[in-house]
Design an enzyme around this catalytic site. Structure first.
Site, short mmCIF file in Angstrom:
data_model
loop_
_atom_site.label_atom_id
_atom_site.label_comp_id
_atom_site.label_asym_id
_atom_site.label_seq_id
_atom_site.Cartn_x
_atom_site.Cartn_y
_atom_site.Cartn_z
N GLU A 49 40.99 72.66 55.88
CA GLU A 49 41.09 71.19 56.21
C GLU A 49 40.64 71.93 57.50
OE1 GLU A 49 43.55 67.26 57.24
OE2 GLU A 49 44.95 68.86 57.23
N LYS A 118 39.83 61.39 54.64
CA LYS A 118 41.33 61.31 54.48
C LYS A 118 41.50 59.72 54.62
CE LYS A 118 45.07 63.70 56.09
NZ LYS A 118 45.31 65.07 57.49
N CYS A 152 45.90 66.93 52.85
CA CYS A 152 47.34 67.23 53.18
C CYS A 152 48.00 66.41 53.33
CB CYS A 152 46.66 68.14 54.82
SG CYS A 152 47.53 68.91 56.24
#
Length: 266
Positions: A49, A118, A152
């Site tokens: 990430e 995200k 994540c």
């Protein structure tokens, strides 16, 4: 897609220099070259990430890659040259006045096959103050089979993984910057996502230190039974394994979780 749906996967567990894109692009390119020179050349490579900038959020407007152009040029050329799928982790990408934490997925021809920004921003790192949340699912296609992407903090939301699985994903790809002291959470959540959705999970976490935060790596390749096929340590390295996507169908047939769901009740 091969008849047996076997893929050789390489996970680039790299250190990230916060706020130094040039250094990070050079380091990633070095690791990409190392990955394709392995005895078993990968079909799929995944990166961590925010590998281009790290969490330099105070300066992210200046550091983010405009429209992802630098990333597209470098990774696209590499994937095309080496005939490999690359999930280019996620990058800080600037579009207009917004910065997003975005995955770029490249096919073997070097084309951007899909993107995912995200959608769950992590308040403990003030992401919501600096980044724009994504609003669409991370649905990808690799050599004819469906995969899903999460980033994540997303793995704490089982509904998202289940939605991707219901839409046909056999493989979940997870770039991350997940720090100490939450190693137990990282390993447990990833195994749970694999077990409950009966699919492979390939997760790439960074290593190294950023400010006072230490990142522990432990990138993982997990099969649909929840068994760990490969796992990294806390050093910069490449983790690799062969996966067989036929196993997803076999596990889902053996324990018919999806057939036994009661969505009318919950």
């Amino acid at each position: 897609m091969t008849q047996t749906q076997q893929l050789q996967v390489a996970v680039l567990q790299m250190d990230i220099a916060i706020g130094e894109p040039d250094r990070n692009y050079d380091n990633l390119l070095r690791m990409l070259h190392d990955a394709v020179q392995a005895e078993r050349k990968p079909d799929l490579i995944i990166c961590p990430e925010m590998w281009n900038t790290g969490y330099a959020l105070d300066h992210i407007q200046q550091l983010a890659d405009p429209q992802g152009l630098r990333t597209i040029e470098m990774i696209g050329e590499f994937s095309r040259t080496h005939d490999v799928h690359i999930i280019a982790g996620s990058i800080a990408e600037k579009v207009g006045e917004d910065v997003r934490n975005t995955i770029y997925a490249f096919n073997r021809a070097g084309q951007v096959q899909g993107t995912y920004s995200k959608m769950h921003l992590f308040r403990l790192m003030d992401e919501e103050k600096y980044l724009k949340a994504g609003t669409t699912l991370g649905e990808l296609e690799l050599d004819g089979f469906k995969a899903g992407a999460m980033i994540c903090y997303d793995i704490r939301f089982p509904e998202l993984a289940r939605k991707l699985a219901l839409n046909g994903a056999k493989l979940l790809l997870v770039p991350a910057e997940w720090p100490h002291p939450r190693l137990h959470h990282w390993r447990t959540l990833l195994m749970a996502r694999a077990i409950e959705n009966q699919m492979y999970v390939v997760a790439c976490n960074r290593v190294g230190r950023s400010g006072s935060t230490d990142f522990f790596g432990h990138s993982m390749i997990i099969d649909p039974w929840g068994e760990i096929v490969a796992e990294g340590d806390e050093t910069e390295r490449i983790i690799s394994a062969q996966i067989d996507l036929d196993l997803v169908d076999k596990v889902r047939e053996k324990i018919p979780v999806f057939k036994d769901r009661r969505p009318e009740l919950y």
